[in-house]
Design an enzyme around this catalytic site. Structure first.
Site, mmCIF file in Angstrom:
data_model
loop_
_atom_site.group_PDB
_atom_site.id
_atom_site.type_symbol
_atom_site.label_atom_id
_atom_site.label_comp_id
_atom_site.label_asym_id
_atom_site.label_seq_id
_atom_site.Cartn_x
_atom_site.Cartn_y
_atom_site.Cartn_z
ATOM 1 N N TRP A 35 0.840 -1.209 0.000
ATOM 2 C CA TRP A 35 0.000 0.000 0.000
ATOM 3 C C TRP A 35 0.867 1.247 0.000
ATOM 4 C CZ3 TRP A 35 -4.917 2.190 0.342
ATOM 5 C CH2 TRP A 35 -4.987 3.450 0.930
ATOM 6 N N ASP A 38 0.602 9.069 0.845
ATOM 7 C CA ASP A 38 1.221 10.362 0.513
ATOM 8 C C ASP A 38 2.660 10.294 -0.030
ATOM 9 O OD1 ASP A 38 -0.936 10.678 2.173
ATOM 10 O OD2 ASP A 38 0.128 11.788 3.709
ATOM 11 N N TRP A 62 -4.183 0.517 4.222
ATOM 12 C CA TRP A 62 -3.336 1.324 5.119
ATOM 13 C C TRP A 62 -2.980 0.520 6.374
ATOM 14 C CZ3 TRP A 62 -3.213 3.474 10.012
ATOM 15 C CH2 TRP A 62 -2.333 4.553 10.187
ATOM 16 N N SER A 98 3.820 11.222 7.460
ATOM 17 C CA SER A 98 4.345 12.060 6.384
ATOM 18 C C SER A 98 5.331 13.125 6.851
ATOM 19 C CB SER A 98 3.196 12.738 5.648
ATOM 20 O OG SER A 98 2.589 11.792 4.819
ATOM 21 N N GLU A 214 -4.026 18.702 6.940
ATOM 22 C CA GLU A 214 -2.956 17.720 6.768
ATOM 23 C C GLU A 214 -2.008 18.216 5.676
ATOM 24 O OE1 GLU A 214 -4.645 13.415 7.892
ATOM 25 O OE2 GLU A 214 -5.334 14.052 5.929
ATOM 26 N N TRP A 294 -9.157 9.495 0.144
ATOM 27 C CA TRP A 294 -9.596 8.642 1.247
ATOM 28 C C TRP A 294 -11.081 8.360 1.087
ATOM 29 C CZ3 TRP A 294 -6.176 6.164 3.958
ATOM 30 C CH2 TRP A 294 -4.938 6.739 4.262
HETATM 31 C C1 FRU Z 1 -2.665 12.075 4.731
HETATM 32 C C2 FRU Z 1 -2.234 11.406 6.032
HETATM 33 C C3 FRU Z 1 -1.252 12.280 6.776
HETATM 34 C C4 FRU Z 1 -0.495 11.300 7.598
HETATM 35 C C5 FRU Z 1 -0.433 10.104 6.694
HETATM 36 C C6 FRU Z 1 -0.499 8.788 7.395
HETATM 37 O O1 FRU Z 1 -3.102 11.176 3.761
HETATM 38 O O2 FRU Z 1 -3.365 11.120 6.813
HETATM 39 O O3 FRU Z 1 -1.850 13.296 7.532
HETATM 40 O O4 FRU Z 1 0.767 11.759 7.940
HETATM 41 O O5 FRU Z 1 -1.530 10.210 5.808
HETATM 42 O O6 FRU Z 1 -0.282 7.737 6.510
#
Ligand code: FRU
Length: 486
Positions: A35, A38, A62, A98, A214, A294
């Site tokens: 998977w 970001d 995820w 991230s 984010e 998402w």
């Molecule tokens: C965005 C997010 C970020 C986080 C990451 C976790 O898609 O939710 O905020 O750091 O993905 O995988």
């Protein structure tokens, strides 16, 4: 190398050869196995472009976040590097989230979010951590981590929703812009440091981003300050997705961002999230995003293909008339193979464009709509299955519709509700210009020289990848360029 990093590396090596490549894009980057979400640490170091990414090596959904890694000398061919980070330290045992990176003092300096348990089995703190890469491959986490701990947060800030540091160099050292939930609202906080290790909280940089923001990114471009944020709980129905990625143009004064424009979508398609930008050595501001949103279930997960996750093309950004424009980074043109260039094709009823058919294509269509009320192109077409792009001249809109495109993005048995996205487009002199990229399971449409972009995934069951056009009234494709991309 830690046990968890070694394990991830072994899993990747054993899984990758058995991945089903039916839907793997060929000129877009997609996860080798497992998977991806970001893009992370996008930038240049020792003359190479580096792209890390949120990576779960053990499943096609995820899970505990690692960092995957590619590098490239030319942004055309990419080398798959070893897994860069695993959640293997007390400060990031629940995930390496991230982050961003800059070249500094001969090292690639990475700031990312370490997720760890507040108490065993309890809630998880999100804190900012530092790592270095000296050889372009191996990443070493700083022993001082977390360098921006939850104790630095101001009153009202939620230590469980505090992530995605954007690292910048300043005249006096370094600055971090970090997303946080504060008093129930998505805000960005600013921190400064002289050595990347000791950080001071400087205040709120920007606010008003839904319930939580984010992946902030900010930069100077064409004399303006641009701020990019992915927003949760946005509540603004004029934006294309419930969880949109927005940009705001403004200026910075005393370390605070002041917006001149309202929030606007960066990409008006169905699949775009968490983009990052970097400055190329030649001065271009480059952007790459995760080509997904998402809340959708990915067909390759349901089909058991062993991979889930694709990046957009790298794009070049520029600001015109207070708007952010994007075009594919020009390197993509080096992939052009067999070409077909034609002029003046009159389109009335449905007309097959056989010269555009194929799973990996770029096509440029300049369309004169003076005698047409609408113009539509069907992409990835096999019989009635297709993705439809429709320009409605009266409304001044371009819509992408993947409702009949093949595999559904809904969870089993549910109805797919996210099948259409619409962008307002300008049609000066009733003319429309489209630059369309098709790559097996992803489509990117650049409208009118980068004024709008629509990104959308589709997983056709048929394999014909036909293209056809139709108009209400009579449209003329004044110029058609079609390239195989190799
Ligand atoms: C965005 C997010 C970020 C986080 C990451 C976790 O898609 O939710 O905020 O750091 O993905 O995988």
């Amino acid at each position: 190398m830690s046990e968890r990093l070694n394990q991830a590396q072994k899993k990747l090596a054993s899984w990758q050869p058995s991945v089903n490549a039916r839907y793997k894009p060929r000129y877009h980057l997609s996860v080798p196995a497992g998977w991806l979400n970001d893009p992370n640490g996008f930038g240049f170091f020792q003359g190479k472009c580096h792209l890390f990414y949120q990576y779960h090596p053990y499943d096609t959904v995820w899970g505990p976040m690692h960092w995957g890694h590619w590098s490239s000398e030319d942004m055309i061919s990419w080398k798959q590097e070893p897994v860069a980070m695993a959640p293997d330290c007390t400060f990031d045992e629940r995930g390496c989230f991230s982050g961003t990176a800059i070249e500094d003092g001969g090292r690639y300096c990475i700031m990312y979010t370490g997720v760890c348990e507040e108490t065993p089995g309890g809630k998880t703190f999100q804190q900012q951590c530092l790592a270095y890469c000296e050889d372009g491959v191996h990443v070493v986490k700083a022993k001082e981590n977390p360098v921006v701990g939850h104790e630095l947060l101001p009153n009202g800030a939620n230590p469980y929703e505090f992530r995605d540091p954007k690292l910048e160099k300043t005249d006096s050292g370094y600055r971090l812009i970090v997303a946080v939930q504060m008093d129930g609202e998505g805000k960005l906080l600013s921190f400064s440091s002289g050595d990347l290790i000791k950080w001071t909280y400087d205040g709120v940089y920007a606010d008003g981003f839904g319930e939580m923001s984010e992946c902030p990114d900010c930069f100077e471009l064409d004399g303006q300050r641009v701020l990019i944020v992915s927003v949760i709980g946005c509540g603004d129905e004029s934006l294309v997705l419930p969880q949109p990625v927005v940009y705001v143009i403004g200026r910075e004064e005393n370390g605070i961002f002041h917006a001149h424009t309202a929030m606007r979508d960066i990409d008006r398609g169905l699949d775009f999230y968490a983009p990052q930008t970097c400055l190329a050595p030649d001065g271009r501001r480059l952007l790459i995003g995760w080509a997904h949103a998402w809340g959708c279930e990915m067909p390759t997960h349901r089909l058991g293909h062993g991979w889930t996750g694709t990046m957009t093309l790298i794009r070049e950004c520029f600001v015109r008339n207070d708007s952010l424009y994007q075009l594919p980074a020009r390197e993509i043109e080096q992939r052009r193979g067999k070409a077909c260039i034609q002029g003046n094709l009159t389109i009335g009823g449905r007309t097959a464009l056989a010269q555009c058919a194929g799973a990996c294509r770029e096509m440029i269509l300049d369309v004169d709509m003076r005698a047409a009320d609408s113009f539509a192109v069907r992409l990835m077409e096999t019989g009635e299955e297709c993705v439809v792009l429709t320009c409605d001249k009266r409304k001044g809109t371009l819509t992408i519709d993947r409702g009949a495109s093949g595999h559904s993005f809904a969870k089993d048995g549910e109805r797919d509700t996210r099948t259409c996205a619409t962008a307002d487009v300008s049609l000066p002199g009733d003319r429309l210009s489209l630059r369309i990229f098709v790559d097996v399971s992803i489509i990117e449409v650049y409208v009118n020289g980068g004024e709008k972009v629509l990104t959308c995934q589709a997983f056709p069951k048929g394999g014909a990848y036909g293209v056809s056009a139709a108009a209400e009234g009579e449209a003329v494709i004044t110029r058609l360029e079609s390239y195989e991309l190799v």
